[in-house]
Design a protein around this motif. Structure first.
Motif, PDB file in Angstrom:
ATOM      1  N   GLU A   1      62.653 -12.661 -40.929  1.00  0.00           N
ATOM      2  CA  GLU A   1      61.628 -11.921 -40.207  1.00  0.00           C
ATOM      3  C   GLU A   1      62.188 -10.404 -39.599  1.00  0.00           C
ATOM      4  OE1 GLU A   1      58.628 -12.407 -39.778  1.00  0.00           O
ATOM      5  OE2 GLU A   1      58.548 -14.429 -40.978  1.00  0.00           O
ATOM      6  N   GLY A   2      61.441  -9.662 -39.430  1.00  0.00           N
ATOM      7  CA  GLY A   2      61.709  -8.301 -38.806  1.00  0.00           C
ATOM      8  C   GLY A   2      61.908  -8.505 -37.249  1.00  0.00           C
ATOM      9  N   PHE A   3      61.071  -9.653 -36.539  1.00  0.00           N
ATOM     10  CA  PHE A   3      61.241 -10.197 -35.197  1.00  0.00           C
ATOM     11  C   PHE A   3      60.751 -11.422 -35.114  1.00  0.00           C
ATOM     12  CE2 PHE A   3      59.828 -10.948 -30.966  1.00  0.00           C
ATOM     13  CZ  PHE A   3      61.003 -11.006 -30.375  1.00  0.00           C
TER      14      PHE A   3
ATOM     15  N   ASN B   1      63.131 -21.951 -38.027  1.00  0.00           N
ATOM     16  CA  ASN B   1      64.345 -21.931 -38.863  1.00  0.00           C
ATOM     17  C   ASN B   1      65.204 -20.840 -37.827  1.00  0.00           C
ATOM     18  OD1 ASN B   1      66.494 -21.986 -40.704  1.00  0.00           O
ATOM     19  ND2 ASN B   1      65.189 -21.096 -42.228  1.00  0.00           N
ATOM     20  N   ASN B   2      66.554 -20.914 -37.906  1.00  0.00           N
ATOM     21  CA  ASN B   2      67.198 -20.179 -37.422  1.00  0.00           C
ATOM     22  C   ASN B   2      67.639 -18.856 -37.899  1.00  0.00           C
ATOM     23  OD1 ASN B   2      69.279 -19.799 -35.008  1.00  0.00           O
ATOM     24  ND2 ASN B   2      70.848 -20.495 -36.217  1.00  0.00           N
ATOM     25  N   TYR B   3      66.670 -18.301 -38.305  1.00  0.00           N
ATOM     26  CA  TYR B   3      66.692 -17.019 -39.044  1.00  0.00           C
ATOM     27  C   TYR B   3      67.578 -15.717 -38.166  1.00  0.00           C
ATOM     28  CZ  TYR B   3      62.607 -15.276 -36.550  1.00  0.00           C
ATOM     29  OH  TYR B   3      61.679 -14.998 -35.318  1.00  0.00           O
TER      30      TYR B   3
ATOM     31  N   VAL C   1      69.804 -14.040 -32.987  1.00  0.00           N
ATOM     32  CA  VAL C   1      70.642 -13.152 -32.139  1.00  0.00           C
ATOM     33  C   VAL C   1      69.824 -12.584 -30.998  1.00  0.00           C
ATOM     34  CG1 VAL C   1      71.215 -10.448 -32.348  1.00  0.00           C
ATOM     35  CG2 VAL C   1      72.053 -12.028 -34.394  1.00  0.00           C
ATOM     36  N   ASP C   2      68.475 -12.138 -30.853  1.00  0.00           N
ATOM     37  CA  ASP C   2      67.799 -11.894 -30.173  1.00  0.00           C
ATOM     38  C   ASP C   2      66.689 -12.633 -29.290  1.00  0.00           C
ATOM     39  OD1 ASP C   2      68.635  -9.350 -30.758  1.00  0.00           O
ATOM     40  OD2 ASP C   2      66.946  -8.779 -32.095  1.00  0.00           O
ATOM     41  N   ILE C   3      66.506 -14.053 -29.820  1.00  0.00           N
ATOM     42  CA  ILE C   3      65.382 -14.802 -29.283  1.00  0.00           C
ATOM     43  C   ILE C   3      66.163 -15.851 -28.641  1.00  0.00           C
ATOM     44  CG2 ILE C   3      63.128 -16.142 -29.511  1.00  0.00           C
ATOM     45  CD1 ILE C   3      62.819 -14.368 -31.931  1.00  0.00           C
ATOM     46  N   LYS C   4      66.810 -16.603 -29.252  1.00  0.00           N
ATOM     47  CA  LYS C   4      67.505 -18.090 -29.056  1.00  0.00           C
ATOM     48  C   LYS C   4      68.296 -17.800 -27.767  1.00  0.00           C
ATOM     49  CE  LYS C   4      70.536 -20.241 -31.763  1.00  0.00           C
ATOM     50  NZ  LYS C   4      70.873 -21.060 -32.580  1.00  0.00           N
ATOM     51  N   PRO C   5      69.362 -16.782 -27.471  1.00  0.00           N
ATOM     52  CA  PRO C   5      70.089 -16.712 -26.675  1.00  0.00           C
ATOM     53  C   PRO C   5      69.371 -16.471 -25.090  1.00  0.00           C
ATOM     54  CG  PRO C   5      70.926 -15.161 -28.405  1.00  0.00           C
ATOM     55  CD  PRO C   5      69.538 -15.770 -28.646  1.00  0.00           C
TER      56      PRO C   5
END
Length: 196
Positions: A110-112, A129-131, A136-140
């Motif tokens: 995904e782009g975002f 899914n851990n795309y 990098v940008d959402i889960k943290p």
């Protein structure tokens, strides 16, 4: 919404709010429904679009092979409400999200991830899914979601069952996610960043 999409009493409504294209990984959502062993239907809100129908055919065949009910509801989910030519209601995604028991978002790339933020906005539990962008940008940021890393394992299934059977936990997660989205991804935050 649930009646029009054929969700019966006692069945879970899993919403895949994307187009039917290969990078969306919809076969993972089909596998999830099968392996959970709970009464559920998977509703896909959008059509294949301009990338052809081969992948849609694959999803149809795969779901049939696994004996999973998947409904393709692109005719009844549009940008504006209305009535189809045969008299069925047309809903917006905003009408549909609140009725979903789980939003499936098993994309490989995904782009975002607009559907992720939409599910957060409508306070729905999310299976993702851990795309790479999510990782990098959402889960943290601390979002509460049921995530898997390329394949579904028994821990994934346990986590989904736990959220489905524990509405209080799902609601708690939804509120945490909503507040995090306001803090990190709101229009106010965007405006400040663009100004600076």
């Amino acid at each position: 919404v649930r009646t029009d999409f054929g969700i019966e009493q006692g069945e879970y409504f899993f919403l895949q709010p994307t187009r039917v294209i290969q990078r969306k990984g919809i076969e993972h959502a089909v596998e999830l429904v099968r392996r959970l062993g709970l009464p559920a239907k998977l509703i896909i809100s959008h059509a294949s679009g301009d990338e052809g129908t081969d992948y849609e055919q694959h999803v149809r065949e795969y779901s049939s092979m696994l004996d999973v009910t998947v409904r393709f509801e692109a005719e009844q989910v549009k940008d504006q409400r209305g009535i189809t030519s045969d008299g069925k209601k047309i809903y917006t995604l905003g009408d549909v999200y609140p009725h979903a028991d789980l939003v499936t978002y098993p994309s490989a790339i995904e782009g975002f991830g607009n559907a992720f933020l939409e599910a957060v906005y409508y306070r729905r539990p999310i299976f993702v899914n851990n795309y790479s962008i999510y990782e990098v940008d959402i889960k943290p940021k601390g979002f509460r979601a049921i995530w898997f890393d390329g394949f579904i394992n028994t821990n994934t299934l346990k986590a989904v069952r736990d959220v489905l059977r524990n509405p209080a936990r799902a609601q708690e997660w939804a509120e945490v996610n909503y507040q995090l989205a306001k803090r990190y991804f709101s229009f106010t935050v965007l405006e400040r960043r663009l100004q600076s």
